[in-house]
Design a protein around this motif. Structure first.
Motif, mmCIF file in Angstrom:
data_model
loop_
_atom_site.group_PDB
_atom_site.id
_atom_site.type_symbol
_atom_site.label_atom_id
_atom_site.label_comp_id
_atom_site.label_asym_id
_atom_site.label_seq_id
_atom_site.Cartn_x
_atom_site.Cartn_y
_atom_site.Cartn_z
ATOM 1 N N SER B 47 81.845 22.554 65.467
ATOM 2 C CA SER B 47 80.961 23.086 66.501
ATOM 3 C C SER B 47 81.362 24.508 66.881
ATOM 4 O O SER B 47 80.517 25.321 67.241
ATOM 5 C CB SER B 47 80.946 22.176 67.733
ATOM 6 O OG SER B 47 82.228 22.093 68.311
ATOM 7 N N LEU B 49 82.604 26.736 64.735
ATOM 8 C CA LEU B 49 82.083 27.603 63.670
ATOM 9 C C LEU B 49 80.564 27.723 63.763
ATOM 10 O O LEU B 49 80.000 28.805 63.583
ATOM 11 C CB LEU B 49 82.484 27.043 62.302
ATOM 12 C CG LEU B 49 83.977 27.139 61.994
ATOM 13 C CD1 LEU B 49 84.299 26.405 60.703
ATOM 14 C CD2 LEU B 49 84.420 28.589 61.906
ATOM 15 N N GLU B 50 79.899 26.602 64.063
ATOM 16 C CA GLU B 50 78.434 26.590 64.099
ATOM 17 C C GLU B 50 77.874 27.510 65.172
ATOM 18 O O GLU B 50 76.837 28.143 64.978
ATOM 19 C CB GLU B 50 77.922 25.160 64.333
ATOM 20 C CG GLU B 50 77.706 24.415 63.047
ATOM 21 C CD GLU B 50 77.047 23.075 63.288
ATOM 22 O OE1 GLU B 50 76.997 22.295 62.344
ATOM 23 O OE2 GLU B 50 76.594 22.805 64.424
ATOM 24 N N VAL B 51 78.562 27.541 66.315
ATOM 25 C CA VAL B 51 78.024 28.327 67.415
ATOM 26 C C VAL B 51 77.959 29.805 67.017
ATOM 27 O O VAL B 51 77.051 30.536 67.418
ATOM 28 C CB VAL B 51 78.847 28.089 68.705
ATOM 29 C CG1 VAL B 51 80.030 29.026 68.806
ATOM 30 C CG2 VAL B 51 77.967 28.213 69.922
ATOM 31 N N LYS B 52 78.922 30.248 66.185
ATOM 32 C CA LYS B 52 78.889 31.632 65.729
ATOM 33 C C LYS B 52 77.808 31.850 64.671
ATOM 34 O O LYS B 52 77.216 32.912 64.572
ATOM 35 C CB LYS B 52 80.243 32.017 65.129
ATOM 36 C CG LYS B 52 81.357 32.104 66.129
ATOM 37 C CD LYS B 52 81.118 33.173 67.162
ATOM 38 C CE LYS B 52 81.463 34.555 66.659
ATOM 39 N NZ LYS B 52 81.380 35.537 67.744
ATOM 40 N N LYS B 54 74.954 29.893 64.107
ATOM 41 C CA LYS B 54 73.569 29.557 64.430
ATOM 42 C C LYS B 54 72.972 30.344 65.582
ATOM 43 O O LYS B 54 71.785 30.657 65.578
ATOM 44 C CB LYS B 54 73.485 28.057 64.781
ATOM 45 C CG LYS B 54 73.596 27.147 63.573
ATOM 46 C CD LYS B 54 73.092 25.769 63.924
ATOM 47 C CE LYS B 54 73.169 24.825 62.745
ATOM 48 N NZ LYS B 54 72.931 23.434 63.154
ATOM 49 N N VAL B 55 73.770 30.645 66.595
ATOM 50 C CA VAL B 55 73.179 31.225 67.797
ATOM 51 C C VAL B 55 72.801 32.681 67.573
ATOM 52 O O VAL B 55 73.572 33.458 67.036
ATOM 53 C CB VAL B 55 74.157 31.115 68.989
ATOM 54 C CG1 VAL B 55 73.596 31.829 70.206
ATOM 55 C CG2 VAL B 55 74.417 29.657 69.310
ATOM 56 N N LEU B 64 70.006 33.383 74.559
ATOM 57 C CA LEU B 64 70.634 32.734 73.417
ATOM 58 C C LEU B 64 69.706 31.667 72.858
ATOM 59 O O LEU B 64 69.078 30.930 73.604
ATOM 60 C CB LEU B 64 71.946 32.082 73.860
ATOM 61 C CG LEU B 64 72.922 33.039 74.537
ATOM 62 C CD1 LEU B 64 74.083 32.269 75.132
ATOM 63 C CD2 LEU B 64 73.393 34.082 73.562
ATOM 64 N N SER B 65 69.624 31.605 71.535
ATOM 65 C CA SER B 65 68.697 30.665 70.926
ATOM 66 C C SER B 65 69.169 30.273 69.534
ATOM 67 O O SER B 65 69.857 31.032 68.866
ATOM 68 C CB SER B 65 67.312 31.314 70.850
ATOM 69 O OG SER B 65 66.434 30.469 70.128
ATOM 70 N N ASP B 66 68.804 29.076 69.099
ATOM 71 C CA ASP B 66 69.078 28.670 67.719
ATOM 72 C C ASP B 66 67.947 29.108 66.792
ATOM 73 O O ASP B 66 68.071 29.076 65.575
ATOM 74 C CB ASP B 66 69.225 27.141 67.632
ATOM 75 C CG ASP B 66 70.597 26.680 68.103
ATOM 76 O OD1 ASP B 66 71.490 27.533 68.229
ATOM 77 O OD2 ASP B 66 70.774 25.477 68.331
ATOM 78 N N PRO B 89 72.712 35.791 79.845
ATOM 79 C CA PRO B 89 72.175 34.444 79.618
ATOM 80 C C PRO B 89 72.667 33.428 80.648
ATOM 81 O O PRO B 89 71.924 32.535 81.054
ATOM 82 C CB PRO B 89 72.702 34.098 78.221
ATOM 83 C CG PRO B 89 72.884 35.400 77.535
ATOM 84 C CD PRO B 89 73.319 36.358 78.609
#
Lengths: 205, 205
Positions: B47, B49-52, B54-55, B64-66, B89
């Motif tokens: 999570s 790694l993903e936040v960097k 995907k966001v 902030l958005s996916d 945000p």
């Protein structure tokens, strides 16, 4: 939390599962990571995964180690004849920080606790007895906590070690250094009173 | 920290770089992760790694958005004619939590701050003016903070919007709800006094 995108919500959720980290702190940390440098964030994620993959227990003392033997067990400068018995790796680190001990350790990975179903076979007492029986060990220092479980674990191990040719000692309990007597609890004061020592050399006790 | 294996020291080091996390807390969290279930630890690392990855920023409001558009900009139930201007945000999330607003947002990503070298071109004022000029927007609510920078940013934007056919409002400043007057600072009290409102309907101001 519903107002953040899914990936941020996901990170907040996982952060908030860490001990002592609430929703608010998890949100703050997550937003920090979002704006942090890519490299720093990748390093954090990698170090989290690595700690699970690399760390194992030292095959002799059962402390945390990256290798077969921990840095203390593989250090020839440490006195192998003195073994300090502690409950958890964190206790070992605390004693190491004090700089007062230069022997080896033995980590029990727990304490005897009949109420929680933890008996002598559930913690590493058998391994300690085996180490003490080799003849290499001269002294076993019992440094389990001063809680009820810690005390009874120490007493149990002392009993089991009686038959072996090692001297068994227990760390001293008493008033903490720098402590104000009026804030010290009664049980500690009673213990400190009972364990009082003669000061000076004119009247040896 | 030198008493832990390298991989744990490494994790403690990276944890301690998070805001508000000191060496002690980093040590506690690291040991927790060491003993936590493999799956939970992997999910946390993923999570992060993903936040960097995907966001990203919503192409319309810069929150902030996916996805290309954030959940608010892509929600047809929200009133597109009212735009609330905030600094960050997190401010948007705070207003969303209050449930008091059902329009769209515009995130400036900062405030005017001549001392720090932040001018009108460094925050998303141009994009706000473009949105206001489309004719789609009826009201712009200035919800920047009540700091010196927040106030002057609001004043600057109000001036720039004057030429456009939108009404410009500013969120109210005053004594916080549930607040005890004797703990409220003087500037807030002065503001609350100046912005006082007539109560009841017999004597409209």
């Amino acid at each position: 939390m519903n107002h953040y995108p899914a990936s941020i919500r996901n990170l907040i959720h996982h952060m908030a599962r860490l001990p002592g980290i609430g929703e608010k702190t998890a949100e703050r940390l997550s937003l920090h990571l979002l704006y942090a440098a890519d490299k720093a964030v990748e390093e954090l994620a990698r170090s989290i995964l690595e700690v699970k993959q690399k760390v194992r227990l030292c095959s002799r003392c059962f402390s945390l180690s990256d290798n077969e033997l921990c840095s203390i067990c593989s250090n020839p400068a440490r006195d192998v004849a003195v073994v300090c018995v502690v409950e958890q790796p964190g206790d070992m680190v605390a004693i190491e920080k004090s700089g007062a001990f230069h022997g080896h350790y033995h980590i029990l990975s727990g304490v005897l606790s009949p109420l929680s179903g933890v008996g002598p076979d559930d913690i590493r007492i058998r391994e300690l007895l085996a180490r003490a029986a080799t003849g290499e060990v001269r002294e076993v220092i019992l440094a389990t906590g001063t809680s009820v479980e810690g005390e009874s674990t120490a007493a149990y191990i002392a009993g089991r070690l009686e038959a072996l040719p090692v001297s068994v000692t227990r760390i001293a309990a008493g008033v903490p250094m720098g402590g104000d007597l009026k804030y010290v609890d009664q049980v500690t004061l009673k213990k400190a009173m009972e364990s009082r020592r003669v000061v000076g050399s004119t009247h040896p006790r």
